[in-house]
Design an enzyme around this catalytic site. Structure first.
Site, short mmCIF file in Angstrom:
data_model
loop_
_atom_site.label_atom_id
_atom_site.label_comp_id
_atom_site.label_asym_id
_atom_site.label_seq_id
_atom_site.Cartn_x
_atom_site.Cartn_y
_atom_site.Cartn_z
CE LYS A 190 -4.42 -1.55 1.68
NZ LYS A 190 -5.56 -1.32 2.55
CE LYS B 234 -5.23 -8.15 -1.24
NZ LYS B 234 -5.81 -7.86 -0.01
CE LYS C 16 -12.71 -4.29 1.15
NZ LYS C 16 -11.48 -4.19 1.90
P1 TYM Z 1 -9.71 -6.52 4.07
O1 TYM Z 1 -10.78 -5.52 4.32
O2 TYM Z 1 -8.65 -6.19 3.10
O3 TYM Z 1 -10.36 -7.89 3.61
C1 TYM Z 1 -11.41 -8.49 4.34
C2 TYM Z 1 -11.28 -9.99 4.33
O4 TYM Z 1 -11.35 -10.50 2.99
C3 TYM Z 1 -10.21 -11.31 2.74
N1 TYM Z 1 -9.83 -11.12 1.34
C4 TYM Z 1 -9.64 -12.11 0.48
N2 TYM Z 1 -9.73 -13.45 0.59
C5 TYM Z 1 -9.48 -14.19 -0.50
N3 TYM Z 1 -9.12 -13.65 -1.70
C6 TYM Z 1 -9.02 -12.32 -1.86
N4 TYM Z 1 -8.68 -11.79 -3.03
C7 TYM Z 1 -9.27 -11.48 -0.74
N5 TYM Z 1 -9.26 -10.13 -0.56
C8 TYM Z 1 -9.59 -9.94 0.73
C9 TYM Z 1 -9.13 -10.79 3.67
O5 TYM Z 1 -8.14 -11.75 3.90
C10 TYM Z 1 -9.93 -10.47 4.90
O6 TYM Z 1 -10.17 -11.64 5.67
N6 TYM Z 1 -6.71 -6.17 8.05
C11 TYM Z 1 -7.97 -6.69 7.56
C12 TYM Z 1 -9.15 -6.17 8.34
C13 TYM Z 1 -9.08 -6.37 9.82
C14 TYM Z 1 -9.24 -7.58 10.52
C15 TYM Z 1 -9.17 -7.25 11.90
C16 TYM Z 1 -9.44 -8.90 10.12
C17 TYM Z 1 -8.91 -5.38 10.75
N7 TYM Z 1 -8.96 -5.90 11.98
C18 TYM Z 1 -9.29 -8.21 12.90
C19 TYM Z 1 -9.56 -9.87 11.14
C20 TYM Z 1 -9.48 -9.53 12.50
C21 TYM Z 1 -8.13 -6.30 6.11
O7 TYM Z 1 -7.50 -5.40 5.61
O8 TYM Z 1 -9.07 -7.00 5.44
#
Ligand code: TYM
Length: 326
Positions: A111, A192, A195
């Site tokens: 990022k 990957k 969004k």
């Molecule tokens: P974020 O918002 O980027 O993504 C949310 C969840 O979706 C999963 N994900 C994917 N899984 C498979 N293939 C993909 N292309 C893909 N893109 C996204 C992510 O692995 C995630 O599970 N840091 C986290 C948010 C967060 C969080 C937490 C998660 C903040 N605090 C506490 C768990 C526990 C994040 O950026 O997810």
């Protein structure tokens, strides 16, 4: 009963990657675990957000949770910013996190790459994520593959706190989907699905209408062969589409290979679009109902109250152990 916690950033349209990698497991785990599912709006602002978009996207993510099947009577669904303990424990854990650990985080590297200046919050993001998890003494954290590294750091921070100040935090385990832990972009299978990709053709948004889904899948990049075969090293694009297919149908990867043997990519892609649409259409219909019902903010308020009860107690215990006057 074991505890589960996870969250998704309201930083744009949720994608099929978010659904397959995370939300589907949320829905599954709510039946057997004490679950907390957050919209991590405090994490979203680690990159600039337009305030009106943040407000809309936060509600959209929460509504999608419910539309996908999360039952607010089973799981607590809430906005991270409505439970102040997250920011508070986040700060405490930032002071235990080493610069070198944060520098190694690939999400931070991705990022911040090519940016002249990034906010300090993007760097300290993983300490806040650790706070999210540790505040509930979560046993399991359902996420996609890209969050594994953050989970490892959370485990390290929990252990470090316990060693230094006395036993308090549970060491959480990551919980990955069997297929689809890493769904790749439709235009480039080395990245990957995300969004935040500026090209909407690279992802399927959960709210994309059926004709858009068909178009995106028909335009998805493939190799120039015609064999539907799961081989991520030499056929990454088709293997990715097969993972999506397996995740959105009852078929295994081997059954998909057998079904399309000798047929080329055309029929495979057409059926894949049908599978994806059959999963997303009912979610989209429920999403529209939930947004129209006006009940969402009450659900989130209730969720935040439930979450605060647990989180405040753990925060107080952490502060006591660290030597604050509480
Ligand atoms: P974020 O918002 O980027 O993504 C949310 C969840 O979706 C999963 N994900 C994917 N899984 C498979 N293939 C993909 N292309 C893909 N893109 C996204 C992510 O692995 C995630 O599970 N840091 C986290 C948010 C967060 C969080 C937490 C998660 C903040 N605090 C506490 C768990 C526990 C994040 O950026 O997810």
């Amino acid at each position: 009963m074991k505890t589960v916690l996870s969250g998704i950033q309201p930083s744009g349209q949720l994608t099929l990657g978010n659904y397959i990698g995370a939300i589907r497991n949320f829905v599954k785990l709510q039946h057997t675990h004490r679950c907390y599912f957050m919209v991590v709006d405090l994490h979203a602002i680690t990159v600039p957000q337009n305030p009106a978009d943040l407000r809309e996207n936060s509600q959209a993510v929460a509504a999608l949770y419910l539309a996908a099947g999360i039952d607010p009577n089973k799981a607590s669904v809430f906005l991270q910013s409505q439970v102040p303990a997250h920011a508070q424990l986040g700060w405490l854990l930032t002071t235990l996190t080493h610069m070198g650990e944060l520098e190694r985080m690939t999400q931070y590297k991705d990022k911040s790459a090519g940016k002249e200046s990034v906010g300090a919050g993007l760097f300290t993001y993983p300490s806040l994520m650790a706070a999210d998890i540790l505040l509930y003494n979560a046993d399991l954290v359902p996420v996609g593959d890209d969050q594994k590294q953050h989970l490892e750091l959370t485990r390290d921070l929990a252990g470090r706190f316990n060693n230094r100040f006395g036993e308090l935090f549970k060491i959480p385990e990551v919980y990955l989907p069997e297929v689809g832990a890493r769904i790749m972009s439709l235009d480039d299978a080395s990245k990957k699905m995300s969004k935040s990709n500026p090209n909407p053709g690279s992802y399927i948004a959960l709210l994309d209408p059926p004709d858009v889904i068909r178009k995106k899948i028909s335009r998805a990049v493939t190799d120039s062969g015609r064999e539907v075969k799961y081989d991520p090293a030499s056929k990454p694009e088709i293997s990715n589409l097969m993972s999506i297919y397996a995740s959105c149908s009852e078929l295994s990867l081997a059954e998909i290979e057998a079904k399309y043997e000798g047929q080329g990519y055309g029929p495979f892609k057409k059926d894949l679009a049908d599978c994806v649409i059959s999963v997303l259409e009912p979610i989209q219909a429920r999403y529209r109902e939930i947004r129209a019902s006006g009940e969402l903010l009450d659900v989130l308020k209730r969720g935040a109250e439930q979450a605060s009860e647990t989180a405040e107690a753990v925060l107080k215990a952490a502060k006591e152990k660290m030597g604050f006057v509480v």
